[in-house]
Design a protein around this motif. Structure first.
Motif, PDB file in Angstrom:
ATOM      1  N   LEU A  77       3.407  14.305   6.445  1.00 15.86           N
ATOM      2  CA  LEU A  77       2.192  13.571   6.087  1.00 15.86           C
ATOM      3  C   LEU A  77       1.592  12.854   7.311  1.00 15.86           C
ATOM      4  O   LEU A  77       2.310  12.211   8.067  1.00 15.86           O
ATOM      5  CB  LEU A  77       2.514  12.519   5.015  1.00 15.86           C
ATOM      6  CG  LEU A  77       1.343  11.606   4.647  1.00 15.86           C
ATOM      7  CD1 LEU A  77       0.398  12.304   3.674  1.00 15.86           C
ATOM      8  CD2 LEU A  77       1.828  10.292   4.072  1.00 15.86           C
ATOM      9  N   THR A  78       0.286  12.993   7.449  1.00 17.37           N
ATOM     10  CA  THR A  78      -0.423  12.224   8.469  1.00 17.37           C
ATOM     11  C   THR A  78      -1.050  11.003   7.801  1.00 17.37           C
ATOM     12  O   THR A  78      -1.764  11.140   6.813  1.00 17.37           O
ATOM     13  CB  THR A  78      -1.548  13.081   9.099  1.00 17.37           C
ATOM     14  OG1 THR A  78      -0.958  14.239   9.679  1.00 17.37           O
ATOM     15  CG2 THR A  78      -2.305  12.308  10.154  1.00 17.37           C
ATOM     16  N   LEU A  79      -0.754   9.827   8.326  1.00 18.45           N
ATOM     17  CA  LEU A  79      -1.402   8.601   7.852  1.00 18.45           C
ATOM     18  C   LEU A  79      -2.066   7.966   9.059  1.00 18.45           C
ATOM     19  O   LEU A  79      -1.403   7.660  10.049  1.00 18.45           O
ATOM     20  CB  LEU A  79      -0.371   7.637   7.255  1.00 18.45           C
ATOM     21  CG  LEU A  79      -0.922   6.279   6.815  1.00 18.45           C
ATOM     22  CD1 LEU A  79      -1.769   6.414   5.563  1.00 18.45           C
ATOM     23  CD2 LEU A  79       0.201   5.292   6.579  1.00 18.45           C
ATOM     24  N   ARG A  80      -3.361   7.794   9.001  1.00 15.38           N
ATOM     25  CA  ARG A  80      -4.065   7.281  10.178  1.00 15.38           C
ATOM     26  C   ARG A  80      -5.300   6.498   9.764  1.00 15.38           C
ATOM     27  O   ARG A  80      -5.689   6.510   8.596  1.00 15.38           O
ATOM     28  CB  ARG A  80      -4.460   8.451  11.091  1.00 15.38           C
ATOM     29  CG  ARG A  80      -5.400   9.416  10.419  1.00 15.38           C
ATOM     30  CD  ARG A  80      -5.868  10.526  11.353  1.00 15.38           C
ATOM     31  NE  ARG A  80      -6.686  11.498  10.642  1.00 15.38           N
ATOM     32  CZ  ARG A  80      -7.972  11.314  10.361  1.00 15.38           C
ATOM     33  NH1 ARG A  80      -8.596  10.220  10.755  1.00 15.38           N
ATOM     34  NH2 ARG A  80      -8.644  12.215   9.683  1.00 15.38           N
ATOM     35  N   LEU A  81      -5.921   5.855  10.764  1.00 16.67           N
ATOM     36  CA  LEU A  81      -7.163   5.124  10.520  1.00 16.67           C
ATOM     37  C   LEU A  81      -8.364   6.024  10.785  1.00 16.67           C
ATOM     38  O   LEU A  81      -8.316   6.864  11.679  1.00 16.67           O
ATOM     39  CB  LEU A  81      -7.240   3.913  11.455  1.00 16.67           C
ATOM     40  CG  LEU A  81      -6.740   2.576  10.911  1.00 16.67           C
ATOM     41  CD1 LEU A  81      -5.319   2.674  10.393  1.00 16.67           C
ATOM     42  CD2 LEU A  81      -6.831   1.495  11.966  1.00 16.67           C
ATOM     43  N   SER A  82      -9.412   5.823  10.013  1.00 14.56           N
ATOM     44  CA  SER A  82     -10.647   6.564  10.262  1.00 14.56           C
ATOM     45  C   SER A  82     -11.296   6.057  11.541  1.00 14.56           C
ATOM     46  O   SER A  82     -11.170   4.884  11.884  1.00 14.56           O
ATOM     47  CB  SER A  82     -11.618   6.381   9.101  1.00 14.56           C
ATOM     48  OG  SER A  82     -12.868   6.959   9.427  1.00 14.56           O
ATOM     49  N   THR A  83     -11.989   6.946  12.232  1.00 14.31           N
ATOM     50  CA  THR A  83     -12.712   6.526  13.441  1.00 14.31           C
ATOM     51  C   THR A  83     -14.215   6.369  13.161  1.00 14.31           C
ATOM     52  O   THR A  83     -14.993   6.133  14.072  1.00 14.31           O
ATOM     53  CB  THR A  83     -12.528   7.567  14.559  1.00 14.31           C
ATOM     54  OG1 THR A  83     -12.914   8.847  14.056  1.00 14.31           O
ATOM     55  CG2 THR A  83     -11.088   7.626  15.017  1.00 14.31           C
ATOM     56  N   LEU A  84     -14.612   6.503  11.899  1.00 11.26           N
ATOM     57  CA  LEU A  84     -16.043   6.494  11.600  1.00 11.26           C
ATOM     58  C   LEU A  84     -16.623   5.090  11.418  1.00 11.26           C
ATOM     59  O   LEU A  84     -17.838   4.929  11.328  1.00 11.26           O
ATOM     60  CB  LEU A  84     -16.340   7.350  10.363  1.00 11.26           C
ATOM     61  CG  LEU A  84     -15.976   8.833  10.491  1.00 11.26           C
ATOM     62  CD1 LEU A  84     -16.323   9.586   9.212  1.00 11.26           C
ATOM     63  CD2 LEU A  84     -16.685   9.480  11.674  1.00 11.26           C
ATOM     64  N   LEU A 101       0.845  -1.198   0.000  1.00 12.82           N
ATOM     65  CA  LEU A 101       0.000   0.000   0.000  1.00 12.82           C
ATOM     66  C   LEU A 101       0.884   1.253   0.000  1.00 12.82           C
ATOM     67  O   LEU A 101       0.604   2.228  -0.698  1.00 12.82           O
ATOM     68  CB  LEU A 101      -0.935  -0.005   1.218  1.00 12.82           C
ATOM     69  CG  LEU A 101      -1.799   1.239   1.402  1.00 12.82           C
ATOM     70  CD1 LEU A 101      -2.729   1.463   0.204  1.00 12.82           C
ATOM     71  CD2 LEU A 101      -2.638   1.139   2.686  1.00 12.82           C
ATOM     72  N   GLY A 102       1.966   1.204   0.767  1.00 13.06           N
ATOM     73  CA  GLY A 102       2.898   2.338   0.818  1.00 13.06           C
ATOM     74  C   GLY A 102       3.523   2.621  -0.534  1.00 13.06           C
ATOM     75  O   GLY A 102       3.681   3.788  -0.926  1.00 13.06           O
ATOM     76  N   ILE A 103       3.837   1.563  -1.279  1.00 14.12           N
ATOM     77  CA  ILE A 103       4.400   1.740  -2.626  1.00 14.12           C
ATOM     78  C   ILE A 103       3.372   2.456  -3.511  1.00 14.12           C
ATOM     79  O   ILE A 103       3.699   3.390  -4.241  1.00 14.12           O
ATOM     80  CB  ILE A 103       4.782   0.367  -3.239  1.00 14.12           C
ATOM     81  CG1 ILE A 103       5.956  -0.252  -2.464  1.00 14.12           C
ATOM     82  CG2 ILE A 103       5.127   0.519  -4.717  1.00 14.12           C
ATOM     83  CD1 ILE A 103       6.273  -1.702  -2.846  1.00 14.12           C
ATOM     84  N   ALA A 104       2.122   2.022  -3.420  1.00 16.02           N
ATOM     85  CA  ALA A 104       1.072   2.652  -4.239  1.00 16.02           C
ATOM     86  C   ALA A 104       0.855   4.106  -3.830  1.00 16.02           C
ATOM     87  O   ALA A 104       0.641   4.971  -4.675  1.00 16.02           O
ATOM     88  CB  ALA A 104      -0.239   1.864  -4.091  1.00 16.02           C
ATOM     89  N   GLU A 108       1.721   0.733  10.136  1.00 20.00           N
ATOM     90  CA  GLU A 108       3.121   1.120  10.426  1.00 20.00           C
ATOM     91  C   GLU A 108       4.002   0.889   9.205  1.00 20.00           C
ATOM     92  O   GLU A 108       4.841   1.726   8.860  1.00 20.00           O
ATOM     93  CB  GLU A 108       3.683   0.307  11.602  1.00 20.00           C
ATOM     94  CG  GLU A 108       3.294   0.836  12.956  1.00 20.00           C
ATOM     95  CD  GLU A 108       3.637  -0.161  14.057  1.00 20.00           C
ATOM     96  OE1 GLU A 108       4.576  -0.977  13.848  1.00 20.00           O
ATOM     97  OE2 GLU A 108       2.958  -0.147  15.095  1.00 20.00           O
ATOM     98  N   ALA A 109       3.808  -0.257   8.556  1.00 17.42           N
ATOM     99  CA  ALA A 109       4.616  -0.565   7.369  1.00 17.42           C
ATOM    100  C   ALA A 109       4.307   0.406   6.232  1.00 17.42           C
ATOM    101  O   ALA A 109       5.201   0.803   5.478  1.00 17.42           O
ATOM    102  CB  ALA A 109       4.363  -2.007   6.927  1.00 17.42           C
ATOM    103  N   THR A 110       3.042   0.788   6.106  1.00 13.66           N
ATOM    104  CA  THR A 110       2.670   1.759   5.071  1.00 13.66           C
ATOM    105  C   THR A 110       3.355   3.099   5.335  1.00 13.66           C
ATOM    106  O   THR A 110       3.943   3.710   4.440  1.00 13.66           O
ATOM    107  CB  THR A 110       1.137   1.960   5.053  1.00 13.66           C
ATOM    108  OG1 THR A 110       0.504   0.693   4.880  1.00 13.66           O
ATOM    109  CG2 THR A 110       0.721   2.891   3.924  1.00 13.66           C
ATOM    110  N   ARG A 111       3.286   3.510   6.586  1.00  9.85           N
ATOM    111  CA  ARG A 111       3.888   4.796   6.984  1.00  9.85           C
ATOM    112  C   ARG A 111       5.391   4.798   6.687  1.00  9.85           C
ATOM    113  O   ARG A 111       5.926   5.734   6.095  1.00  9.85           O
ATOM    114  CB  ARG A 111       3.621   5.006   8.481  1.00  9.85           C
ATOM    115  CG  ARG A 111       3.742   6.437   8.947  1.00  9.85           C
ATOM    116  CD  ARG A 111       3.361   6.549  10.412  1.00  9.85           C
ATOM    117  NE  ARG A 111       1.922   6.552  10.634  1.00  9.85           N
ATOM    118  CZ  ARG A 111       1.282   5.759  11.495  1.00  9.85           C
ATOM    119  NH1 ARG A 111       1.950   4.866  12.215  1.00  9.85           N
ATOM    120  NH2 ARG A 111      -0.012   5.860  11.642  1.00  9.85           N
ATOM    121  N   GLU A 112       6.026   3.715   7.075  1.00  6.41           N
ATOM    122  CA  GLU A 112       7.472   3.582   6.897  1.00  6.41           C
ATOM    123  C   GLU A 112       7.843   3.568   5.400  1.00  6.41           C
ATOM    124  O   GLU A 112       8.811   4.211   4.984  1.00  6.41           O
ATOM    125  CB  GLU A 112       7.928   2.281   7.588  1.00  6.41           C
ATOM    126  CG  GLU A 112       9.349   1.833   7.309  1.00  6.41           C
ATOM    127  CD  GLU A 112      10.387   2.811   7.839  1.00  6.41           C
ATOM    128  OE1 GLU A 112      10.024   3.663   8.676  1.00  6.41           O
ATOM    129  OE2 GLU A 112      11.543   2.723   7.388  1.00  6.41           O
TER     130      GLU A 112
END
Ligand SMILES: [Zn+2]
Length: 404
Positions: A376-383, A327-330, A358-362
Motif C-alpha cells: 500500500l502507498t500512503l502519501r500526501l497529495s501535492t495538489l 486515522l490508521g484504525i479507520a 507516519e503513525a497512520t502508515r504504521e
C-alpha cells in the motif's frame, strides 16, 4: 413493453452499470459516468480518441489508431470531426529521419474551451476559477462567505459564477461545483449541515440560471478525481483520497469509477468511531468520531494548548501521532475490504506531514496482512488548495467529453 415496465427499475440503470464495469480499456481511463450507452459507439470512440491524446499527449493518427484499437479510417473520420469542433489541432510534423512522408501530429487544443470550477468546501470563502482543458487555472475569484447559509449561500454561488463568467475568454464547456455534504448523482445536495442545505437541487438550478451544463458533486469526490487526473496517482484507478479540513471525508475511485454508495454517502468516514475507549464529544452527538481526533480545527486547538511543540516526543508530536493512529484504525479495514493500493491525504501539510502520516502508515501496516496489503502507498497529495477546483474541472471534462 413500455407500459409493463412502468413502476419498475428502468433498464438503463443496469446497462449503465455494465458499461462502467466492463469497458475493456486500461490505464488512466475514467469510466464514462452512466452517460454512454453501448449503442452509442461513436460517442464511445470519440471518448477513446480524446482519452489517448489527453493521457499520452501529441500523437499521429496512426498512433491514435494503435493506442485505441480503432481502424485508421474511423480515427481519421473522428479527428476531422473533433478538429472542426476545435477540440483537436495539428501541431506539426514529427521530427525524425524515417523514410517516407512524415506523420502529422495531433493534440488536444487545451485552450479551445474553458471550464468554471467552484469549491464550496471552505468555511470562510467560496473559491472559483477559470480553467483550461488541461486543468490549469487561468483566473481565480474568491468570495468571503462567513455566515452565509441557506438561500443566501446559494445566491453567493451564483454571484461567484457571474464574476467568473466575465473572465471567460473561450467557449465554456461547463461549470463544475464541489460541495460539502451528501450529493446525489443528479447534483442535488441532499444534506450539507454547514451551509444549512437540505435537498437543494443545485445542479439543476445553476444549469437553468446560466444555460450551460453544470455538474455538482461532493468535494471529496471532486478531489479524488483531481488526484487521479493531475496528481501522482499510480493510474491503477483504485484510489482513496482522505480530505482533512474542518471535517474529515473521503472520495473513493474503484476501477476508475467513483463510488457513490447506496445513499450517496460513500467515503463519509468522519463520524465513524475509532476505538473503544470513548473520546471527545463530536458535533454529531457521539463520542470519539474520527473527526474529533483528526479535524484540522481540533488539532490546531490541541496543538495551541501544547504550545505548538511538535518535535519528536513532545506533547504536540504525541497529539499528531495519536491523530494519525486513529486515522490508521479507520483506514485499515477499508484497505483490507477493498484491497486498495493507494491512499492519499489532502489537507494542511503542517499537520499531516511527518509524525501524523507516519503513525497512520504504521497503524495500517500493523492492522493489515503484510502479504496482501504490504504494498500500500500512503502519501500526501501535492495538489494543495486547488484540488477541488481542479477536480470540478475533471467532472465537467468527464461528463462532456467522456474522459478524465
Ligand atoms: Zn461524529
Amino acid at each position: 413493453m413500455t407500459q409493463s415496465r412502468a413502476g419498475t427499475e428502468p433498464p438503463r440503470t443496469r446497462v449503465s452499470f455494465l458499461s462502467q464495469r466492463s469497458a475493456g480499456a486500461s490505464g488512466r481511463v475514467l469510466r464514462p459516468s452512466a452517460k454512454l450507452l453501448p449503442e452509442d459507439a461513436r460517442g464511445h470512440n470519440r471518448a477513446l480518441v480524446l482519452q489517448t491524446l489527453f493521457t499520452v499527449g501529441q500523437q499521429s493518427r496512426a498512433d491514435v489508431a494503435r493506442g485505441t484499437g480503432l481502424t485508421r479510417v474511423t480515427v481519421s473520420d473522428l479527428v476531422t470531426e473533433l478538429m472542426a469542433e476545435g477540440l483537436l489541432v495539428e501541431t506539426g510534423q514529427r521530427e525524425g529521419a524515417r523514410p517516407g512522408k512524415p506523420a502529422i501530429l495531433l493534440d488536444i487544443d487545451r485552450s479551445s474551451f474553458q471550464i468554471i470550477g467552484i469549491d464550496l468546501s471552505d468555511s470562510a470563502v467560496f473559491r472559483g476559477a477559470v480553467l483550461d482543458l488541461g486543468g490549469s487555472i487561468q483566473r481565480r475569484v474568491q468570495l468571503p462567505v462567513t455566515g452565509s447559509i441557506g438561500q443566501a449561500a446559494i445566491d453567493q454561488v451564483a454571484i461567484l459564477i457571474e464574476s467568473l463568467l466575465a473572465l471567460v475568454t473561450a467557449p465554456l464547456l461547463g461549470i463544475g461545483v464541489g460541495s460539502p455534504g451528501i450529493v446525489d448523482r443528479a447534483g442535488v445536495v441532499i444534506s450539507a449541515p454547514n451551509l444549512e442545505w437540505t435537498g437543494v437541487p443545485l445542479q439543476a438550478a445553476l444549469s437553468e440560471q446560466f444555460g450551460v451544463p453544470v455538474v455538482v458533486a461532493n468535494d471529496a469526490n471532486a478531489a479524488v478525481l483531481a488526484e487521479h487526473s493531475f496528481g501522482d496517482a499510480s493510474g491503477e484507478g483504485d484510489l482513496m483520497l482522505v480530505r482533512v479540513g474542518r471535517g474529515v471525508g473521503a472520495g473513493l475511485l474503484l476501477g476508475g469509477a467513483l463510488l457513490y454508495g447506496s445513499r450517496f454517502a460513500a467515503g463519509e468516514i468522519g463520524h465513524v468511531v475509532v476505538g473503544t475507549d470513548g473520546g471527545e464529544l463530536c458535533s454529531c452527538g457521539t463520542h470519539g468520531c474520527l473527526e474529533t481526533w483528526l479535524a484540522a480545527p481540533r488539532l490546531e486547538a490541541k496543538l495551541a494548548d501544547a504550545a505548538l511543540d511538535t518535535t519528536p516526543g513532545a506533547a504536540g508530536d504525541t497529539i499528531l501521532r495519536e491523530a494519525g493512529r486513529r486515522l490508521g484504525i479507520a483506514l485499515a479495514t477499508i484497505v483490507g475490504a477493498l484491497d486498495l493500493s493507494e491512499v492519499v491525504l489532502s489537507g494542511p501539510e503542517r499537520l499531516l506531514d511527518g509524525s501524523l502520516v507516519e503513525a497512520t502508515r504504521e497503524t495500517i501496516r500493523r492492522r493489515t496482512m503484510e502479504r496482501l496489503h504490504g504494498g500500500l502507498t500512503l502519501r500526501l497529495s501535492t495538489l494543495g488548495d486547488d484540488i477541488v477546483l481542479r477536480g470540478a474541472a475533471v467532472m465537467v471534462i468527464s461528463s462532456r467529453l467522456g474522459v478524465s
